[in-house]
Design an enzyme around this catalytic site. Structure first.
Site, PDB file in Angstrom:
ATOM      1  N   ASN A  71      -6.570  -2.999  -4.957  1.00 37.18           N
ATOM      2  CA  ASN A  71      -7.926  -2.402  -5.756  1.00 37.18           C
ATOM      3  C   ASN A  71      -7.676  -0.894  -6.422  1.00 37.18           C
ATOM      4  OD1 ASN A  71      -7.314  -1.745  -2.804  1.00 37.18           O
ATOM      5  ND2 ASN A  71      -9.427  -0.504  -3.069  1.00 37.18           N
ATOM      6  N   HIS A  72      -6.684  -0.359  -5.950  1.00 35.16           N
ATOM      7  CA  HIS A  72      -6.457   1.054  -6.591  1.00 35.16           C
ATOM      8  C   HIS A  72      -5.957   1.157  -7.876  1.00 35.16           C
ATOM      9  CE1 HIS A  72      -7.557   3.934  -3.471  1.00 35.16           C
ATOM     10  NE2 HIS A  72      -7.357   3.036  -2.539  1.00 35.16           N
TER      11      HIS A  72
ATOM     12  N   HIS B  44      -4.540  -0.717   6.404  1.00 38.21           N
ATOM     13  CA  HIS B  44      -3.710   0.183   6.464  1.00 38.21           C
ATOM     14  C   HIS B  44      -2.618   0.235   7.835  1.00 38.21           C
ATOM     15  CE1 HIS B  44      -4.318   3.083   2.755  1.00 38.21           C
ATOM     16  NE2 HIS B  44      -4.289   1.970   2.390  1.00 38.21           N
TER      17      HIS B  44
ATOM     18  N   HIS C  63       0.755   3.688  -2.252  1.00 38.55           N
ATOM     19  CA  HIS C  63      -0.286   4.529  -2.792  1.00 38.55           C
ATOM     20  C   HIS C  63       0.416   5.720  -3.659  1.00 38.55           C
ATOM     21  CE1 HIS C  63      -4.108   3.056  -1.344  1.00 38.55           C
ATOM     22  NE2 HIS C  63      -3.499   2.573  -0.419  1.00 38.55           N
TER      23      HIS C  63
ATOM     24  N   HIS D 239      -3.830  -4.252   1.711  1.00 42.26           N
ATOM     25  CA  HIS D 239      -4.940  -3.481   1.567  1.00 42.26           C
ATOM     26  C   HIS D 239      -5.277  -2.537   2.987  1.00 42.26           C
ATOM     27  CE1 HIS D 239      -8.782  -1.956   0.352  1.00 42.26           C
ATOM     28  NE2 HIS D 239      -9.602  -2.593   1.185  1.00 42.26           N
TER      29      HIS D 239
ATOM     30  N   ASP E 251      -1.409  -2.219  -4.463  1.00 40.58           N
ATOM     31  CA  ASP E 251      -1.585  -0.576  -4.367  1.00 40.58           C
ATOM     32  C   ASP E 251      -0.398   0.034  -4.241  1.00 40.58           C
ATOM     33  OD1 ASP E 251      -4.444  -0.755  -4.531  1.00 40.58           O
ATOM     34  OD2 ASP E 251      -4.785  -0.443  -2.364  1.00 40.58           O
TER      35      ASP E 251
ATOM     36  N   ASP F  74       0.806  -1.304  -0.005  1.00 37.41           N
ATOM     37  CA  ASP F  74       0.003  -0.102   0.028  1.00 37.41           C
ATOM     38  C   ASP F  74       0.671   1.349  -0.145  1.00 37.41           C
ATOM     39  OD1 ASP F  74      -2.912  -0.830   0.430  1.00 37.41           O
ATOM     40  OD2 ASP F  74      -1.806  -2.112   1.586  1.00 37.41           O
TER      41      ASP F  74
ATOM     42  N   HIS G 136      -4.658  -9.253  -1.318  1.00 36.04           N
ATOM     43  CA  HIS G 136      -5.008  -7.613  -1.022  1.00 36.04           C
ATOM     44  C   HIS G 136      -6.493  -7.601  -1.089  1.00 36.04           C
ATOM     45  CE1 HIS G 136      -3.885  -3.319  -1.552  1.00 36.04           C
ATOM     46  NE2 HIS G 136      -5.193  -3.264  -1.686  1.00 36.04           N
TER      47      HIS G 136
END
Length: 421
Positions: free
Chosen positions: A142-143, A271, A35, A269, A73, A33, A241
């Site tokens: 998923n992002h 955080h 991001h 996924h 992610d 993650d 995830h």
């Protein structure tokens, strides 16, 4: 490892390697993650995610790991900007390419998962045209999940990094084209099989799918994991995830539904940073949850200190060491009772200008001062949410809530306030 009941879990010591031999020990840097690209247009926080990713790559070099494992992610957006892709590709080239010899031998088919119609292998360090020093293996989240259809199938940003030889994209699942196909086909997971000395390692990645589908496939026993015949002699890692916390009857994945031959589940996924391995009742495997490397929401879990993990594996034994990220912007959530603050500071609760001025002074104080138990701020906050003197709790009156970010925007939403350094 043996199976554990719920009553036995609390007294279980964390796994460790008793006698470590460097030639047999696989060293992995775990992260998830990232991001990258979150708030990239923000003049203050725009580079936070990329700075954290740079630090992660630097830690991989510092600790001389065999490879990096990412659990989804990597990007915040499904279609990251050109600047975002440029910076990620530049960092991967800077820190993961080189003439350092790879010490983990690939035992599975290097062409398994390669794009059809091309000759280069799916695993970058098997390509004689590339000099890879630290391989990076990643699933999608998923992002940054695959989108689109057609003869090439769905594509995502990780596909772009994969064909450039910068990342080894694993765990991609073919999306069903119709309802009938979805009902007839389950989820097939093919491993990346590695060996270092006497340690044999299986990486089983499954990128993000809708929680309802994953829940159904697991309960229907339709998740097929292609394992070696002597699978119990391998150390098997599952990367996924998905929601770990229940958001509905089927909007999460139960922890105890994975194959008994798995030794460690790396959960992306979520955080919250929960790196210390957690046993699962009735199962042989442990779960580690590295958490995100950048805060993307006003949630309690985001205020925990961000870490990555150094995973060492020897035979069937492993050891996990959390490594704090120093470049992450401090993020603090605390409770503030405005009625008490107004009494101490001498301002009226109905005076919005004075309330805003007071809150800004709280938000702008350094995060390190907040963590100091002797700090004056701790004397004027309430972490236990004590009731106000007259007992009212509406947004008007003594227990008004205030939420602030480091850029000065605010909204009245109760007694919780947030601050990023």
């Amino acid at each position: 490892m043996s199976d554990y009941s719920e009553d036995e879990q609390e007294g279980i010591p964390p796994p460790t390697i008793r006698n470590e031999y460097a030639d047999d020990t696989v060293k992995i840097l775990l992260a998830t993650d990232n991001h990258i690209g979150y708030l990239e247009r923000d003049p203050v926080r725009g580079q936070d995610s990329i700075n954290a990713f740079k630090e992660i790559l630097q830690l991989a070099v510092k600790h001389d790991v065999d490879f990096i494992l990412l659990a989804g992610d990597l990007f915040h957006e499904n279609r990251p900007s050109r600047d975002c892709l440029y910076q990620v590709m530049a960092l991967l080239r800077e820190y993961t390419l080189g003439d350092r010899p790879i010490q983990v031998e690939l035992l599975s088919d290097p062409d398994d998962g390669k794009p059809p119609g091309y000759s280069f292998p799916a695993i970058n360090y098997e390509d004689s045209n590339l000099n890879v020093a630290i391989p990076v293996f990643s699933i999608h989240g998923n992002h940054d999940d695959p989108q689109g259809a057609g003869p090439e199938g769905a594509l995502c940003a990780l596909d772009m990094l994969s064909v450039t030889g910068l990342i080894n994209y694993m765990g991609k699942i073919d999306l069903p084209l119709n309802d009938a196909e979805a009902q007839n086909n389950g989820i097939a997971i093919r491993p990346v099989l590695l060996r270092k000395g006497n340690t044999r390692l299986g990486l089983y990645g499954v990128g993000n799918v809708k929680d309802q589908r994953m829940h159904y496939e697991l309960r229907s026993n339709r998740v097929r994991m292609y394992m070696p015949k002597d699978k119990d002699d391998w150390f098997n890692i599952l990367l996924l995830h998905q929601n770990r916390v229940a958001h509905g009857p089927q909007q999460f994945v139960p922890e105890g539904m994975f194959d008994d031959s798995i030794d460690l589940v790396v959960w992306g996924h979520e955080h919250d940073c929960r790196i210390v391995p957690e046993p699962v009742a009735g199962k042989r495997y442990f779960i580690t949850q590295p958490g995100s490397s950048v805060a993307t929401s006003l949630a309690d879990g985001e205020s925990l200190e961000k870490h990555v993990a150094l995973l060492k594996i020897q035979g069937k034994e492993f050891d996990l060491t959390p490594i704090p990220l120093r470049s992450v912007r401090p993020f603090v959530i605390d409770d503030l009772v405005l009625s008490e603050a107004a009494e101490e500071e001498g301002f009226e609760l109905n005076d919005k200008i004075e309330v805003t001025k007071y809150l800004k002074t709280k938000v702008r104080r350094p995060a390190c001062a907040h963590r100091d138990p002797n700090c004056m701020m701790n004397r004027s906050t309430s972490s236990s949410r004590r009731p106000t003197r007259n007992g009212t709790s509406a947004t008007r009156g003594p227990s008004q809530r205030a939420s602030r970010s480091s850029r000065g925007r605010s909204r009245s939403s109760g007694s919780r306030w947030t601050r990023r350094g």
